[in-house]
Design a protein around this motif. Structure first.
Motif, PDB file in Angstrom:
ATOM      1  N   THR A   1      -7.888   3.332   5.710  1.00  0.00           N
ATOM      2  CA  THR A   1      -7.438   2.302   4.762  1.00  0.00           C
ATOM      3  C   THR A   1      -7.928   0.923   5.206  1.00  0.00           C
ATOM      4  O   THR A   1      -8.441   0.143   4.411  1.00  0.00           O
ATOM      5  CB  THR A   1      -5.893   2.310   4.700  1.00  0.00           C
TER       6      THR A   1
ATOM      7  N   ARG B   1      -6.302   8.849  -2.953  1.00  0.00           N
ATOM      8  CA  ARG B   1      -7.045   9.734  -2.032  1.00  0.00           C
ATOM      9  C   ARG B   1      -6.513  11.154  -2.142  1.00  0.00           C
ATOM     10  O   ARG B   1      -5.302  11.351  -2.204  1.00  0.00           O
ATOM     11  CB  ARG B   1      -6.818   9.273  -0.586  1.00  0.00           C
TER      12      ARG B   1
ATOM     13  N   LEU C   1      -5.303   2.447  -3.459  1.00  0.00           N
ATOM     14  CA  LEU C   1      -6.244   3.086  -2.532  1.00  0.00           C
ATOM     15  C   LEU C   1      -5.718   4.414  -1.956  1.00  0.00           C
ATOM     16  O   LEU C   1      -6.388   5.435  -2.025  1.00  0.00           O
ATOM     17  CB  LEU C   1      -6.520   2.100  -1.392  1.00  0.00           C
ATOM     18  N   GLU C   2      -4.506   4.401  -1.392  1.00  0.00           N
ATOM     19  CA  GLU C   2      -4.013   5.620  -0.730  1.00  0.00           C
ATOM     20  C   GLU C   2      -3.509   6.644  -1.738  1.00  0.00           C
ATOM     21  O   GLU C   2      -3.701   7.841  -1.536  1.00  0.00           O
ATOM     22  CB  GLU C   2      -2.923   5.274   0.296  1.00  0.00           C
TER      23      GLU C   2
ATOM     24  N   SER D   1      -4.080  10.564   4.277  1.00  0.00           N
ATOM     25  CA  SER D   1      -4.802   9.334   4.572  1.00  0.00           C
ATOM     26  C   SER D   1      -4.339   8.695   5.868  1.00  0.00           C
ATOM     27  O   SER D   1      -3.158   8.642   6.167  1.00  0.00           O
ATOM     28  CB  SER D   1      -4.735   8.394   3.379  1.00  0.00           C
TER      29      SER D   1
ATOM     30  N   THR E   1      -4.368   5.372   8.458  1.00  0.00           N
ATOM     31  CA  THR E   1      -4.396   3.920   8.347  1.00  0.00           C
ATOM     32  C   THR E   1      -5.764   3.357   8.709  1.00  0.00           C
ATOM     33  O   THR E   1      -6.229   2.404   8.088  1.00  0.00           O
ATOM     34  CB  THR E   1      -3.283   3.330   9.233  1.00  0.00           C
TER      35      THR E   1
ATOM     36  N   MET F   1       0.854  -1.194   0.000  1.00  0.00           N
ATOM     37  CA  MET F   1       0.000   0.000   0.000  1.00  0.00           C
ATOM     38  C   MET F   1       0.896   1.252   0.000  1.00  0.00           C
ATOM     39  O   MET F   1       1.243   1.787   1.058  1.00  0.00           O
ATOM     40  CB  MET F   1      -0.849  -0.032   1.286  1.00  0.00           C
TER      41      MET F   1
END
Ligand code: NAP
Length: 205
Positions: free
Chosen positions: A94, A85, A81-82, A89, A91, A44
């Motif tokens: 997430t 954004r 995902l991150e 962000s 955790t 990630m």
């Protein structure tokens, strides 16, 4: 006849800047996979670093390098995902999103550098975090672990943290960026495909 117990999928989420990704990160993922019997490890890359800061790669560049480094391992995956954004962000957000994507029969393990894990536990809703994942803090040999004990005493109810010592983490992204800038060899410290990407895109120089 009793119904067969449903299989629990164990998912590791390995957070980091990966700027650039190196063998220390890959050994970390593999060690966590074996030690915690994970079915998959999702890399990630963080979204936070400014896109065009001199001396650093863009979010997209860090994502591409992570894809190249993990391509040959079918137990590894990479998430956007991150990096997608817009806001900073956390955790916990997430982990919530990953939990939503996977079914009930999955268990999450968040893996990151020990300093980052300390930061997450001491800043952001530590009591709620344990509802989403177990934590694995990776350290270079010689890392001072006393702070984990202190935090547990200060904040009862924080999740249990598993410590994973990784000798290969004497490789560091900071040192690699410096070596590339100074024209030194980085061969055998990170995958050749990542070295090629760095050269082709003139990163860190
Ligand atoms: P970072 O800048 O990439 O790493 C900081 C240090 O930890 C570096 O020495 C790094 O070594 C090492 N490290 C980091 N991730 C690692 C990994 N997966 N495996 C091995 N070593 C690792 O990352 P960060 O900013 O500390 O963030 C790490 C993770 O924690 C991210 O997922 C981030 O989103 C999360 N985090 C969350 C919060 C929050 O929710 N409040 C706060 C802080 C961090 P290298 O430079 O060699 O990689």
């Amino acid at each position: 006849m009793e119904a067969a117990a449903e299989k629990i999928t164990r998912i590791g989420v390995l957070g980091g800047s990966f700027d650039p990704i190196h063998y220390g990160h890959l050994v970390t993922a593999e060690s966590a996979r074996v030690q915690f019997e994970l079915d998959t490890v999702i890399f990630m890359p963080t979204g936070k670093s400014p896109t065009e800061k001199p001396g650093f790669a863009t979010k997209e560049g860090r994502y591409q390098m992570t894809l190249l480094a993990t391509a040959e391992n079918h137990n590894f995956a990479v998430s956007r995902l991150e990096i997608e954004r817009q806001q900073p962000s956390y955790t916990i957000d997430t982990l919530k999103a990953i939990r939503k994507e996977h079914d009930e029969n999955s268990e999450l393990f968040f893996i990151a550098g020990a300093d980052a894990v300390l930061e997450i536990l001491s800043w952001k809703d530590p009591e709620r975090l344990s509802g989403y994942a177990q934590f694995i803090a990776v350290t270079r040999p010689g890392y001072e672990l006393k702070r984990f004990q202190e935090i547990r005493e200060e904040k009862p109810g924080i999740p249990n943290v598993n410590i994973l010592e990784i000798p290969a983490l004497t490789i560091s992204s900071t040192d690699l960026r410096r070596r590339i800038k100074e024209g030194l060899s980085v061969r055998y410290l990170l995958p050749d495909s990542v070295i090629e990407y760095v050269k082709r895109n003139g990163l860190y120089s």
